[in-house]
Scaffold this active site. Structure first.
Site, PDB file in Angstrom:
ATOM      1  N   LYS A  71       0.801  -1.235   0.000  1.00 15.77           N
ATOM      2  CA  LYS A  71       0.000   0.000   0.000  1.00 15.77           C
ATOM      3  C   LYS A  71       0.833   1.286   0.000  1.00 15.77           C
ATOM      4  CE  LYS A  71      -4.225  -1.793   2.114  1.00 15.77           C
ATOM      5  NZ  LYS A  71      -5.251  -1.603   3.146  1.00 15.77           N
ATOM      6  N   ASP A 107     -10.157   2.927   1.878  1.00 15.68           N
ATOM      7  CA  ASP A 107     -10.377   2.328   3.207  1.00 15.68           C
ATOM      8  C   ASP A 107     -11.197   3.266   4.102  1.00 15.68           C
ATOM      9  OD1 ASP A 107      -9.086  -0.090   2.881  1.00 15.68           O
ATOM     10  OD2 ASP A 107      -7.161   0.628   3.620  1.00 15.68           O
TER      11      ASP A 107
END
Ligand code: NDP
Length: 284
Positions: A71, A107
């Protein structure tokens, strides 16, 4: 008339990746909407990320999700970033716009949407966040960007906790403070929302819960958990017993999947179906 036999490709790069259920959920949504897309669940080791991102361009993939450990590392291969992804410093979704790779972080947005689904608005609120890792950063930054007044970061590792606090104070209008987490921690009594963004309680460790003083949870707090497997975490159970409203991690996961679907296809996602598919995969 010529026929197009080429599917649009999307997928997820990660390691470990075998048990990631996102592909089933996205593929169900593509089928429902009659879209010729394929979601590939791909094992990509840390040292191979550059080659894999070259592959996104070479295969004209429409985009990818990134999970552990990519990420943050993926940022160096991208051309553009959303505001949130840039502040968070991590990307979980890439969109390939004709060779220009755009990075987004869904997210925290998925988290906010799962709260909205439950009638909870973070604007003007004080959020106490347990954890300072990737999920906590995304949640804290998106809450701040959505108008949260105050954010208390409660974390064991002080460097990580202070770094997130300083980031929030520098880059957003929220006022952030660090609360050390040594032993059993009391939740600040003026917190409106308590958010577990640690990995404590994730399957198979479903008998574990964050080490907080559960009697400091007030009945008028909203208590949320990133843990989606098991969605009925011990943490949320304790909060429920004290009369608090609870929101589990399934909504966040389903909502971010829906956001990614829309980013890649431009089509509104069949959200109910995605949630039902997710629940089925977890045997719920
Ligand atoms: P990271 O490894 O980046 O961060 C983990 C955090 O948890 C750290 O702050 C760490 O504290 C803390 N932590 C770990 N163990 C303990 C413990 N025993 N007591 C107190 N704190 C602890 O992980 P991520 O942020 O990427 O993921 C966290 C969780 O969120 C995972 O379970 C993941 O599955 C879930 N998640 C859920 C999503 C959803 O859609 N529902 C989306 C993304 C993630 P320290 O800094 O002190 O080490």
């Amino acid at each position: 008339m010529s026929k197009n036999y080429r599917a649009e490709l999307v997928g997820c790069f990660g390691n470990p990746i075998d048990e990631n259920p996102t592909g089933v959920v996205e593929e169900a949504a593509f089928f429902e909407k009659g879209l010729n897309y394929r979601y590939l669940t791909v094992l990509v080791k840390a040292e191979d990320l550059g080659k894999a991102m070259d592959g996104v361009r070479a295969f004209h993939m429409r985009g990818v999700n990134l999970t552990i450990p990519h990420k943050v590392a993926v940022l160096q291969y991208l051309d553009e970033l959303s505001e949130a992804a840039e502040i968070i410093g991590a990307v979980n979704t890439v969109v390939n716009n004709n060779g220009v790779l755009f990075g987004e972080n869904t997210d925290g947005k998925g988290y906010l949407m799962s709260l909205v689904d439950e009638g909870v608005d973070v604007a003007g609120k004080h959020i106490a966040v347990l954890g300072a890792g990737g999920a906590a950063r995304a949640i804290a930054v998106e809450c701040a960007l959505a108008g949260a007044k105050k954010i208390t970061v409660i974390n064991g590792n002080e460097t990580r906790g202070q770094e997130l606090v300083s980031l929030l104070n520098r880059r957003t209008n929220a006022s952030a403070v660090y609360l050390p987490w040594k032993g059993t921690v009391d939740i600040p009594q003026d917190a409106d929302i308590l958010s577990n963004a640690t990995s404590v309680g994730l399957y198979p460790n479903t008998d574990q819960r964050p080490d907080i003083n559960y009697d400091t949870i007030r009945s008028d707090m909203v208590v949320t958990d990133v843990i989606f497997n098991d969605p009925n975490s011990l943490f949320l159970g304790e909060a429920k017993r004290r009369g608090a409203k609870t929101v589990n991690g399934l909504g966040m996961l389903a909502r971010q999947g829906a956001l990614n679907f829309k980013l890649w296809t431009g089509v509104d996602a069949p959200q109910e179906l995605m949630m039902e598919t997710l629940k089925k995969e977890f045997g719920l």
